[in-house]
Structures are given as C-alpha cells and as structure tokens.
Design a protein around this motif. Structure first.
Motif, PDB file in Angstrom:
ATOM      1  N   ARG A 277      -3.784  -9.662 -33.283  1.00 23.77           N
ATOM      2  CA  ARG A 277      -4.666  -8.820 -32.089  1.00 23.77           C
ATOM      3  C   ARG A 277      -4.706  -9.567 -30.545  1.00 23.77           C
ATOM      4  O   ARG A 277      -5.078  -8.884 -29.586  1.00 23.77           O
ATOM      5  CB  ARG A 277      -5.928  -9.169 -32.504  1.00 23.77           C
ATOM      6  N   GLY A 278      -4.286 -10.569 -30.318  1.00 25.57           N
ATOM      7  CA  GLY A 278      -4.171 -11.003 -28.767  1.00 25.57           C
ATOM      8  C   GLY A 278      -5.097 -11.668 -28.604  1.00 25.57           C
ATOM      9  O   GLY A 278      -5.861 -12.054 -29.046  1.00 25.57           O
ATOM     10  N   LEU A 384       0.443   4.918 -19.916  1.00 26.03           N
ATOM     11  CA  LEU A 384      -0.379   3.608 -19.834  1.00 26.03           C
ATOM     12  C   LEU A 384      -0.748   4.075 -21.178  1.00 26.03           C
ATOM     13  O   LEU A 384      -1.415   3.668 -22.559  1.00 26.03           O
ATOM     14  CB  LEU A 384      -1.236   3.023 -19.278  1.00 26.03           C
ATOM     15  N   ILE A 385      -1.954   5.050 -21.323  1.00 31.58           N
ATOM     16  CA  ILE A 385      -3.261   6.241 -22.192  1.00 31.58           C
ATOM     17  C   ILE A 385      -2.722   7.406 -22.516  1.00 31.58           C
ATOM     18  O   ILE A 385      -2.630   8.135 -21.868  1.00 31.58           O
ATOM     19  CB  ILE A 385      -4.220   5.736 -21.709  1.00 31.58           C
ATOM     20  N   ARG A 386      -2.523   7.484 -23.177  1.00 36.08           N
ATOM     21  CA  ARG A 386      -3.114   9.064 -24.096  1.00 36.08           C
ATOM     22  C   ARG A 386      -4.472   9.218 -24.872  1.00 36.08           C
ATOM     23  O   ARG A 386      -4.786   8.497 -26.069  1.00 36.08           O
ATOM     24  CB  ARG A 386      -1.972   9.723 -25.041  1.00 36.08           C
ATOM     25  N   LEU A 387      -5.318  10.070 -24.399  1.00 35.34           N
ATOM     26  CA  LEU A 387      -6.577  10.069 -25.033  1.00 35.34           C
ATOM     27  C   LEU A 387      -6.458  11.415 -26.280  1.00 35.34           C
ATOM     28  O   LEU A 387      -5.597  12.401 -26.271  1.00 35.34           O
ATOM     29  CB  LEU A 387      -7.833  10.379 -23.792  1.00 35.34           C
ATOM     30  N   SER A 400     -10.242  -7.608 -12.798  1.00 36.94           N
ATOM     31  CA  SER A 400      -9.724  -8.364 -13.848  1.00 36.94           C
ATOM     32  C   SER A 400      -8.450  -7.921 -13.729  1.00 36.94           C
ATOM     33  O   SER A 400      -7.708  -8.130 -15.052  1.00 36.94           O
ATOM     34  CB  SER A 400     -10.735  -8.377 -15.188  1.00 36.94           C
ATOM     35  N   ASP A 401      -8.216  -6.538 -12.802  1.00 39.72           N
ATOM     36  CA  ASP A 401      -6.664  -6.302 -13.342  1.00 39.72           C
ATOM     37  C   ASP A 401      -6.981  -5.110 -14.715  1.00 39.72           C
ATOM     38  O   ASP A 401      -6.365  -4.381 -14.732  1.00 39.72           O
ATOM     39  CB  ASP A 401      -5.790  -6.735 -13.931  1.00 39.72           C
ATOM     40  N   ASP A 402      -8.080  -5.006 -15.103  1.00 37.56           N
ATOM     41  CA  ASP A 402      -8.465  -3.849 -16.332  1.00 37.56           C
ATOM     42  C   ASP A 402      -8.893  -2.700 -15.174  1.00 37.56           C
ATOM     43  O   ASP A 402      -8.690  -2.611 -13.698  1.00 37.56           O
ATOM     44  CB  ASP A 402      -9.700  -4.075 -16.644  1.00 37.56           C
ATOM     45  N   SER A 421      -7.602  -2.764 -20.480  1.00 33.52           N
ATOM     46  CA  SER A 421      -6.885  -3.705 -20.289  1.00 33.52           C
ATOM     47  C   SER A 421      -5.811  -3.522 -21.177  1.00 33.52           C
ATOM     48  O   SER A 421      -4.624  -4.018 -22.409  1.00 33.52           O
ATOM     49  CB  SER A 421      -7.207  -5.033 -21.421  1.00 33.52           C
ATOM     50  N   GLY A 422      -4.545  -2.789 -19.612  1.00 36.79           N
ATOM     51  CA  GLY A 422      -3.312  -2.094 -20.220  1.00 36.79           C
ATOM     52  C   GLY A 422      -3.658  -1.203 -20.887  1.00 36.79           C
ATOM     53  O   GLY A 422      -4.178  -0.409 -20.494  1.00 36.79           O
ATOM     54  N   SER A 423      -2.869  -0.719 -22.414  1.00 39.38           N
ATOM     55  CA  SER A 423      -3.454   0.269 -22.602  1.00 39.38           C
ATOM     56  C   SER A 423      -4.283  -0.081 -24.259  1.00 39.38           C
ATOM     57  O   SER A 423      -4.488   0.868 -24.525  1.00 39.38           O
ATOM     58  CB  SER A 423      -2.185   0.671 -23.431  1.00 39.38           C
ATOM     59  N   THR A 424      -5.187  -0.980 -24.116  1.00 37.68           N
ATOM     60  CA  THR A 424      -6.318  -1.396 -24.605  1.00 37.68           C
ATOM     61  C   THR A 424      -7.743  -1.214 -24.608  1.00 37.68           C
ATOM     62  O   THR A 424      -8.674  -1.939 -23.658  1.00 37.68           O
ATOM     63  CB  THR A 424      -5.876  -3.564 -25.221  1.00 37.68           C
ATOM     64  N   GLU A 425      -8.503  -0.540 -25.132  1.00 30.81           N
ATOM     65  CA  GLU A 425      -9.367  -0.147 -24.874  1.00 30.81           C
ATOM     66  C   GLU A 425     -10.597  -0.873 -25.156  1.00 30.81           C
ATOM     67  O   GLU A 425     -10.252  -2.267 -26.582  1.00 30.81           O
ATOM     68  CB  GLU A 425     -10.564   1.179 -25.748  1.00 30.81           C
ATOM     69  N   THR A 426     -11.429  -1.873 -24.450  1.00 28.00           N
ATOM     70  CA  THR A 426     -11.679  -2.845 -24.368  1.00 28.00           C
ATOM     71  C   THR A 426     -13.918  -2.400 -24.297  1.00 28.00           C
ATOM     72  O   THR A 426     -14.303  -3.796 -24.569  1.00 28.00           O
ATOM     73  CB  THR A 426     -11.644  -4.023 -23.352  1.00 28.00           C
ATOM     74  N   GLN A 427     -14.055  -1.331 -23.895  1.00 26.12           N
ATOM     75  CA  GLN A 427     -15.854  -2.013 -23.003  1.00 26.12           C
ATOM     76  C   GLN A 427     -15.510  -0.143 -23.274  1.00 26.12           C
ATOM     77  O   GLN A 427     -14.803   0.951 -23.148  1.00 26.12           O
ATOM     78  CB  GLN A 427     -16.061  -2.454 -22.437  1.00 26.12           C
TER      79      GLN A 427
END
Length: 566
Positions: A277-278, A384-387, A400-402, A421-427
């Motif tokens: 997962r990183g 980067l992101i598709r919703l 934070s580069d987010d 963060s990149g293409s990952t949803e973190t918050q």
C-alpha cells in the motif's frame, strides 16, 4: 500574585522582572498549561481553553515551578540530573559529566525534555489523526471484502445448482462433489481473510496501546518516562500490504451425457497475492513566521494584464508570470507586459473550472465535465484523478505537495474538501463534530492553505470563509466585517500570504473589494478604491503581491498592499 510568588521561588529571575503572558505579551501571567507548556494571564486562560482540538491542564503558575523538579541521578544519589548528555541521550548530574560523560556535549535537561515532549505530541497527533484512521479504514475494507466474498460464493453455488438441475438425477453425485470443491476453496479463502483481519486487529491494538502510553507519558511529570520513550511511528507509517485474492469461477458447458463430469465446467483455483500500500507521509510542519510586513495605507496597482477573455482564476508561477483561465478552453501563461508565453488547451476541450501551480512549477486544473483533475507537465497533460458521483470544482497546492480539492455531489446537495497525495485520497473534510456539514451546496468554493496549514474555503453559498485546521477540525467562520447594516458577501477567490493573512474577493455589486483578515479570523482592512471591478480569482506571489482577475473587464491586476522590507 502568582507571578510575584513565582519570581520569589525562581532564583534565575530578577525580583524586578515582571513575567508576562505568552499570548498577549502585555498582562502579568497567573497560570500555566502543563500540557501545552505556555504561561497565561487570567484573560487568556479562557481563550486557551476554548481550543477543543487538544487536552489542557491549566494550573497556577506556582505549580509550574513545583512540577519542574529535576530527576534524581541513578548513579550518584541524592544528586539531581540538571543536565542532559546529548551523545549518550541520558540525563546526567554534575558528577556524571566529570566522570563517564567527561567531554560529551551536554544541554539543559528541562529544555531537552521539553523538546522530547514536543516530539511526543507530534507523534501522538500523527497516530491519532493520520495513521490510526487509515488502519481503521483497512479493517473496514477487509470486512467489506469478506461480505463480497460470501456473495460471490453464493453466486457460484447457485450456478452449480442450476447446472445440476439440467443434468437431473444422472449427475447428482457430481454436483455434490463440485460443491464440496467450492466449499474447500471458500474455507481457504475465508481463512486467509480471517487471518488478515486478525493481523490488522492486532496492529490496531498495538496502535491504541502506543497512543495510550503516549497520553500517559504526556500527562505524567515523570521525566524518566519521556526520556525512555522510543517512537514507533516509523513502524506504523508502513501500512499492512493489501491481500489480492482472485475468487474461482465456474464456467458451465453444454451437457454431454458421455462426459458429464468434464462438461460440468472447470473450477479455477484460489489466487492470493499481497500488494504494497505504500507508506503514509509524515505530517508536514508549519512554517515559522517571516518578518512582519505592515499594511500599506493605500494599495498600489503595479501592473495590469489584458487577457482578451474573461478570467476567473489565476495562479502565480513567479512574481512576473501568472497562469490564467477563464471562459475558454485554454489556459494562458502571461507576463506583466501582457505577453502570452504559453497557451495550453484542456485535454477534453472543456472550460477548466480552476487552476493551481504546484511547488514543482507544474500546472493542475479541474474539469467538472469529465470529473477529472489533470496535470500539465512539460506541456503534456496527464489525468491524475477521476471522480465518481462528485464534480471537482476548485483546488490548491498544499505545502506537503498534496492537492486540496473542493467538490460538489451529483445531486448538488453535498460539498466536501478532499486531500490527495498524487492520485490517492488521504483525507476528507465534510462534517463537524456534531455531524453538520461545513460547507453549503453552492458551486463557488475557492480554496487555499494558510501558512499555519489551516484550510480556508471561500464558500459563496454560505456567504462565509470557512476555516478548519490541518486535521479537519473547525477553527472559525468569517462572514464579513461587522457593521450596523449587514452587507451581502459575494465571495469568489481566496489567497493566503506569508504573514498568515487571508485575502478574499468580494465582488458584490456595491463592494468590488478584497477583505484582509488574520489567521484567526479578525478583520484587518479592505483593499478598495483602487479601480477594482468585480474581483474574481486571487493569488499571491513570493513577494506577497496580490494578483486579482476581473471577470467582466477581462483584466488581471497586480496589487502591492504590504510595505516592502527589501
């Protein structure tokens, strides 16, 4: 009285010196917050306790002096350890530094322990607000996978039953055998998931114990506990690997009485794999405040750019170059002379809603029509992101580069801010502690991250600037400068500067101005009477000069509103 008693008890301070409150710097202190390590006057105690994002322990200042006892030396009792050996990372007394720690660098133990306590508080906040919720989400995902696995296996069983009915009595024994094969694989599948669920639960237990231990250390005056603490945050940042299990499939074939068993259809084997997962990024630290720049009495327009269309959003690439987007399908990079340096057409040919420049100098933009967020790098566009079921509206690049994105649901009834963060949803930031939504369901929600990592949203539907901290906890709501006659607040762009000040565009028919408020929501002044016409998008360059797009005039203006220190 407490400040005078404290002076008498503390020989390191002059009897003529008046101890002042750490907050207001003007009133004598009377109290001390043992957990936050700040000294307070009677007025500021209430303000300090109003911050419900953390636990407080306010005591009379005299008790601070009493609680600051030095630990006894384990090797040279009853000597006290008033110093800390930086090389050996242990408390030492005066005898220690003359013997086994001779020649080592030493520092004041109270300052050293305070530094360690600060690190403890940082670890605790990261565990509670960033790491623990991710583990909980993983545990929840495993439960969903188990439910889906049950459903998939039920479908397999039904398929087997349907095929068995077609074959009637001749293949009854074969049907039962095949079901047994499926059941065996199902047991193995669920056994793997159960074991994985058990491992996640054990990790959560360890996390909870670590959080509890940290709380006990922070609430204890036993310095030896803090000294002995070893951070486990690095261990917990590496999330458990995701198990990939490919469920078997059953592919019925045409019935042939001579080869009934073979024609029943093969059953694929159970596939189990783990995918990393990183690692969760460390929580970014707030930037220390720069030198104070006073506000100018009269703002100055230093440059005007004719864009040749209606600009809605701007984002600074430098103090002389700015990206602009508006009512067309192109995004333009202009200099202060109005010259177009670059022109980028959106990937879909749609009009972008908002743009932002990352810390690496790349351009990102939202495309609500395709529900995507895209990056322009070396003039190449990458999605980067598709919703799904949400439209991305406005965005900003975080320290934070987010990327922080304000988005609206398909039914136009919900809004939220999501960190990627990149293409990952973190918050996700959507509701307060009482479950009430932070934001209205309107379309206009310009967003910016402040110097102290607060997330500021200009919510036009709510006629308010809504500010939450980096953990998503509510801080304040600014609804305009209070006056006898309440004026409408027609919000558009928002920006923050190096002073922690928040600038928000008010393009109401009778206003045409910029509000400046401090990082706690206190009104400072307007930027007005300088020819602004329907201000829309805002951005601040590295010198804190303000770029303002005027939608109806087609101009972008650069405004100096702070006194220069250069």
């Amino acid at each position: 009285m407490y400040a005078i008693q404290a002076l008498e008890m503390d020989p390191a301070r002059s009897a003529q010196q008046i101890l002042l409150c750490n907050y207001c710097q003007s009133e004598p202190l009377q109290s001390h917050c043992d957990l936050c390590r700040v000294d307070l006057c009677i007025t500021c105690v209430g303000k300090h306790l109003a911050d419900l994002s953390k636990t407080h322990n306010v005591v009379p200042y005299v008790q601070k002096i009493v609680s600051s006892k030095y630990p006894k030396c384990l090797n040279h009792s009853p000597k006290q350890c008033e110093l800390y050996c930086d090389k050996c990372d242990v408390p030492v007394c005066s005898i220690c530094i003359s013997n086994e720690h001779n020649g080592h660098n030493v520092s004041d133990i109270l300052k050293k322990i305070e530094s360690k306590r600060s690190s403890l508080r940082t670890d605790l906040e990261e565990l509670e607000t960033r790491i623990f919720p991710r583990y909980e989400a993983i545990a929840s995902d495993v439960q969903v996978e188990k439910t889906e696995a049950e459903t998939d296996y039920e479908k397999l069983m039904k398929t087997a039953d349907q095929q068995g009915e077609l074959l009637h009595q001749e293949i009854t024994s074969m049907v039962n055998q095949r079901k047994c094969d499926i059941e065996d694989i199902k047991v193995k599948h669920l056994a793997v998931l159960n074991q994985y669920s058990k491992e996640i639960t054990q990790s959560i237990d360890k996390l909870q114990k670590t959080i509890l231990d940290l709380r006990n250390i922070l609430q204890s005056n036993d310095i030896s506990l803090a000294s002995a603490y070893v951070s486990r945050n690095a261990e917990f940042r590496r999330l458990p690997p995701k198990i990939q299990i490919t469920s078997p499939t059953l592919s019925p074939l045409m019935i042939n009485t001579e080869t009934l068993y073979e024609m029943f259809g093969p059953l694929s084997t159970l596939s189990i794999a783990k995918r990393e997962r990183g690692c969760i990024k460390k929580t970014p630290k707030a930037v220390s405040p720069p030198p104070l720049k006073p506000l100018l009495d009269e703002p100055l327009i230093s440059a005007t750019i004719d864009t040749e269309y209606r600009p809605s959003s701007v984002s600074c690439l430098s103090d002389e170059e700015v990206w602009i987007c508006g009512n067309g399908k192109t995004m333009k990079l202009n200099n202060l002379k109005g010259e177009q340096l670059k022109t980028i057409q959106t990937k879909s040919g749609n009009t972008p809603r908002d743009i932002a420049v990352t810390h690496g100098g790349d351009l990102v933009y939202t495309d609500p029509e395709t529900r995507s967020v895209n990056m322009v790098k070396n003039e190449q566009i990458k999605t980067l992101i598709r919703l799904h079921k949400w439209d991305p509206l406005y965005l900003c690049s975080a320290s934070s580069d987010d990327i922080l994105i304000a988005m609206l649901s398909d039914d136009r009834k919900q809004s939220k801010v999501v960190r990627y963060s990149g293409s990952t949803e973190t918050q996700t930031i959507q509701f307060d502690d009482q479950g009430k939504p932070f934001y209205s369901a309107g379309d206009y929600k310009y967003i910016s991250e402040n110097r102290n990592l607060d997330i500021c949203v200009a919510d036009d539907g709510a006629e308010a600037v809504v500010v939450v901290n980096q953990s998503g906890k509510f801080r304040f709501r600014y609804t305009g400068y209070p006056s006898i006659t309440k004026e409408s607040f027609d919000l558009r762009g928002i920006a923050t500067n190096s002073q922690g000040q928040i600038l928000v565009a008010d393009r109401h028919t009778f206003n045409h101005r910029i509000h400046i408020i401090d990082q706690d929501g206190q009104f400072l002044r307007y930027i007005e009477n300088c020819g602004l016409v329907h201000p829309c998008g805002l951005c601040v360059d590295i010198r804190d000069d303000l770029f303002v797009s005027e939608y109806w005039s087609g101009k972008v203006k650069k405004i100096q509103y702070l006194k220069s220190l250069r």
